[in-house]
Design a protein around this motif. Structure first.
Motif, PDB file in Angstrom:
ATOM      1  N   VAL A 198       0.854  -1.185   0.000  1.00  0.00           N
ATOM      2  CA  VAL A 198       0.000   0.000   0.000  1.00  0.00           C
ATOM      3  C   VAL A 198       0.891   1.236   0.000  1.00  0.00           C
ATOM      4  CG1 VAL A 198      -1.794   1.280   1.202  1.00  0.00           C
ATOM      5  CG2 VAL A 198      -1.791  -1.220   1.311  1.00  0.00           C
ATOM      6  N   TYR A 199       0.776   2.041  -1.035  1.00  0.00           N
ATOM      7  CA  TYR A 199       1.571   3.258  -1.135  1.00  0.00           C
ATOM      8  C   TYR A 199       0.655   4.482  -1.130  1.00  0.00           C
ATOM      9  CZ  TYR A 199       5.098  -0.081  -2.804  1.00  0.00           C
ATOM     10  OH  TYR A 199       5.951  -1.150  -2.919  1.00  0.00           O
ATOM     11  N   THR A 200       1.212   5.623  -0.687  1.00  0.00           N
ATOM     12  CA  THR A 200       0.448   6.873  -0.677  1.00  0.00           C
ATOM     13  C   THR A 200       1.181   7.998  -1.390  1.00  0.00           C
ATOM     14  OG1 THR A 200       1.390   7.668   1.428  1.00  0.00           O
ATOM     15  CG2 THR A 200      -0.528   6.208   1.559  1.00  0.00           C
ATOM     16  N   PHE A 201       2.415   7.764  -1.812  1.00  0.00           N
ATOM     17  CA  PHE A 201       3.246   8.783  -2.450  1.00  0.00           C
ATOM     18  C   PHE A 201       4.020   8.152  -3.595  1.00  0.00           C
ATOM     19  CE2 PHE A 201       7.458  10.528  -3.062  1.00  0.00           C
ATOM     20  CZ  PHE A 201       7.273  11.909  -3.099  1.00  0.00           C
ATOM     21  N   TRP A 202       4.039   8.870  -4.723  1.00  0.00           N
ATOM     22  CA  TRP A 202       4.826   8.470  -5.881  1.00  0.00           C
ATOM     23  C   TRP A 202       5.544   9.695  -6.409  1.00  0.00           C
ATOM     24  CZ3 TRP A 202      -0.044   7.091  -4.672  1.00  0.00           C
ATOM     25  CH2 TRP A 202      -0.347   5.736  -4.569  1.00  0.00           C
ATOM     26  N   ASP A 203       6.852   9.636  -6.513  1.00  0.00           N
ATOM     27  CA  ASP A 203       7.641  10.772  -6.987  1.00  0.00           C
ATOM     28  C   ASP A 203       7.225  11.157  -8.404  1.00  0.00           C
ATOM     29  OD1 ASP A 203       9.947  12.439  -7.861  1.00  0.00           O
ATOM     30  OD2 ASP A 203      10.832  11.735  -5.990  1.00  0.00           O
ATOM     31  N   TYR A 204       7.456  12.426  -8.756  1.00  0.00           N
ATOM     32  CA  TYR A 204       7.173  12.882 -10.110  1.00  0.00           C
ATOM     33  C   TYR A 204       8.201  12.368 -11.115  1.00  0.00           C
ATOM     34  CZ  TYR A 204       3.866  16.273  -8.104  1.00  0.00           C
ATOM     35  OH  TYR A 204       2.823  16.871  -7.448  1.00  0.00           O
ATOM     36  N   LEU A 205       9.364  11.924 -10.629  1.00  0.00           N
ATOM     37  CA  LEU A 205      10.444  11.506 -11.507  1.00  0.00           C
ATOM     38  C   LEU A 205      10.348  10.031 -11.890  1.00  0.00           C
ATOM     39  CD1 LEU A 205      13.384  13.302  -9.638  1.00  0.00           C
ATOM     40  CD2 LEU A 205      12.126  14.135 -11.638  1.00  0.00           C
ATOM     41  N   TYR A 206      10.967   9.701 -13.003  1.00  0.00           N
ATOM     42  CA  TYR A 206      11.186   8.312 -13.431  1.00  0.00           C
ATOM     43  C   TYR A 206       9.889   7.510 -13.554  1.00  0.00           C
ATOM     44  CZ  TYR A 206      15.665   9.872 -11.570  1.00  0.00           C
ATOM     45  OH  TYR A 206      16.785  10.617 -11.281  1.00  0.00           O
ATOM     46  N   LYS A 207       8.789   8.207 -13.848  1.00  0.00           N
ATOM     47  CA  LYS A 207       7.494   7.537 -14.032  1.00  0.00           C
ATOM     48  C   LYS A 207       7.154   6.631 -12.843  1.00  0.00           C
ATOM     49  CE  LYS A 207       7.559   7.678 -19.077  1.00  0.00           C
ATOM     50  NZ  LYS A 207       7.400   6.901 -20.340  1.00  0.00           N
ATOM     51  N   ALA A 208       7.445   7.123 -11.649  1.00  0.00           N
ATOM     52  CA  ALA A 208       7.239   6.317 -10.440  1.00  0.00           C
ATOM     53  C   ALA A 208       5.787   5.879 -10.285  1.00  0.00           C
ATOM     54  CB  ALA A 208       7.687   7.110  -9.210  1.00  0.00           C
ATOM     55  N   TYR A 209       4.856   6.766 -10.593  1.00  0.00           N
ATOM     56  CA  TYR A 209       3.433   6.407 -10.459  1.00  0.00           C
ATOM     57  C   TYR A 209       3.052   5.312 -11.451  1.00  0.00           C
ATOM     58  CZ  TYR A 209      -1.660   6.858 -10.565  1.00  0.00           C
ATOM     59  OH  TYR A 209      -3.009   6.600 -10.541  1.00  0.00           O
ATOM     60  N   ASP A 210       3.502   5.439 -12.669  1.00  0.00           N
ATOM     61  CA  ASP A 210       3.185   4.438 -13.689  1.00  0.00           C
ATOM     62  C   ASP A 210       3.747   3.068 -13.327  1.00  0.00           C
ATOM     63  OD1 ASP A 210       1.896   6.403 -15.191  1.00  0.00           O
ATOM     64  OD2 ASP A 210       3.712   6.905 -16.309  1.00  0.00           O
ATOM     65  N   ARG A 211       4.906   3.062 -12.666  1.00  0.00           N
ATOM     66  CA  ARG A 211       5.548   1.794 -12.292  1.00  0.00           C
ATOM     67  C   ARG A 211       5.117   1.315 -10.907  1.00  0.00           C
ATOM     68  NH1 ARG A 211      10.593   1.958 -11.189  1.00  0.00           N
ATOM     69  NH2 ARG A 211      10.868   4.217 -10.968  1.00  0.00           N
ATOM     70  N   ASN A 212       4.297   2.113 -10.241  1.00  0.00           N
ATOM     71  CA  ASN A 212       3.901   1.847  -8.847  1.00  0.00           C
ATOM     72  C   ASN A 212       5.120   1.726  -7.936  1.00  0.00           C
ATOM     73  OD1 ASN A 212       1.961   1.593  -6.804  1.00  0.00           O
ATOM     74  ND2 ASN A 212       1.987  -0.633  -6.908  1.00  0.00           N
ATOM     75  N   ALA A 213       6.090   2.588  -8.183  1.00  0.00           N
ATOM     76  CA  ALA A 213       7.293   2.644  -7.345  1.00  0.00           C
ATOM     77  C   ALA A 213       7.048   3.681  -6.255  1.00  0.00           C
ATOM     78  CB  ALA A 213       8.517   2.996  -8.186  1.00  0.00           C
TER      79      ALA A 213
END
Length: 257
Positions: A198-213
């Protein structure tokens, strides 16, 4: 009752996103962090028009916290974390709503680490622990809610080995978080999802949200009085994907009240 927290990362610049989410999610109580606006620039008219009353503590360019409530009276208790009269950063606001103590916080980041910013973070945590101990001792229905800037454990971060020396994941801060749980505070989201990423934050860099990083920084802790009231909860992950959205997503729970 639906209670949520959302680090908006600039309330005026991201006001359309906030208003869209409020309309969609319809939370009863909302705690906001990182307003990045001085006291007089809080968009109170727009918030009122959306159906919410508000109290807030602003700060120019940085920090800032607020509590919103729909059809509920807000009684402000304090807008600074006790224990350091020289601390002028706007990171804490506390109120009574519907006979519950709502403690909205934006805990310091602490980076670079080691250094004075990390020392400030550890001192802030000590002050928070003292206040939370008071609430436990008084046996009050209380909620500590907001952006803790603490990743509690390896299950709360994508590739934890990369974060070992970061102030969000240092042993000292994770230990302090666990000490809160050991004193009786319930991590509501981890309780509801004990085995899930369970994540609540994804950095704007390196497509973190798209990768669910992502990482889990935003928490809702319940005092023992409220443990049995927890019904459901989650992360509105899709909001992070909206245009000009914050790098955090809203986190919410529902209590049987």
């Amino acid at each position: 009752m639906k209670i949520a927290t959302y680090n908006v990362n600039g309330i005026n610049g991201r006001l359309p996103v906030l208003l869209q989410w409020l309309k969609e999610a319809q939370p009863d109580i909302v705690c906001l962090q990182e307003l990045k606006a001085p006291q007089k620039r809080f968009p109170v008219k727009e918030i009122n028009a959306a159906g919410y009353q508000a109290i807030w503590k602003g700060q120019k360019s940085w920090n800032g916290v607020a509590i919103l409530a729909k059809d509920l009276e807000i009684t402000e208790v304090q807008n600074t974390l006790p224990g350091d009269s020289e601390d002028l950063q706007s990171r804490y606001i506390e109120a009574i709503i519907d006979q519950m103590v709502i403690c909205c916080l934006y805990l310091p980041n602490g980076n670079p680490c080691p250094g004075p910013k990390f020392d400030y973070k550890l001192d802030w945590i000590k002050r928070l622990k003292k206040r939370t101990h008071q609430l436990i001792t008084m046996e009050l229905p209380a909620i500590i809610i907001g952006d803790f800037n603490i990743i509690p454990g390896p299950e709360d971060v994508y590739k934890p080995e990369r974060w070992e020396n970061d102030a969000l994941y240092r042993t000292e801060v994770r230990k302090a978080y666990n000490e809160l749980l050991n004193k009786g505070w319930l991590d509501s989201i981890r309780t509801l999802y004990p085995d899930e990423k369970v994540y609540t934050f994804w950095d704007y860099l390196y497509k973190a949200y798209d990768r669910n990083a992502g990482i889990r920084l935003d928490h809702i802790l319940l005092s023992p009085y409220l443990h049995s009231s927890l019904q459901s909860g989650g992360v509105d992950r899709h909001v992070r994907g909206w245009t000009k959205s914050s790098d955090h997503a809203p986190v919410w729970i529902e209590l049987d009240k």
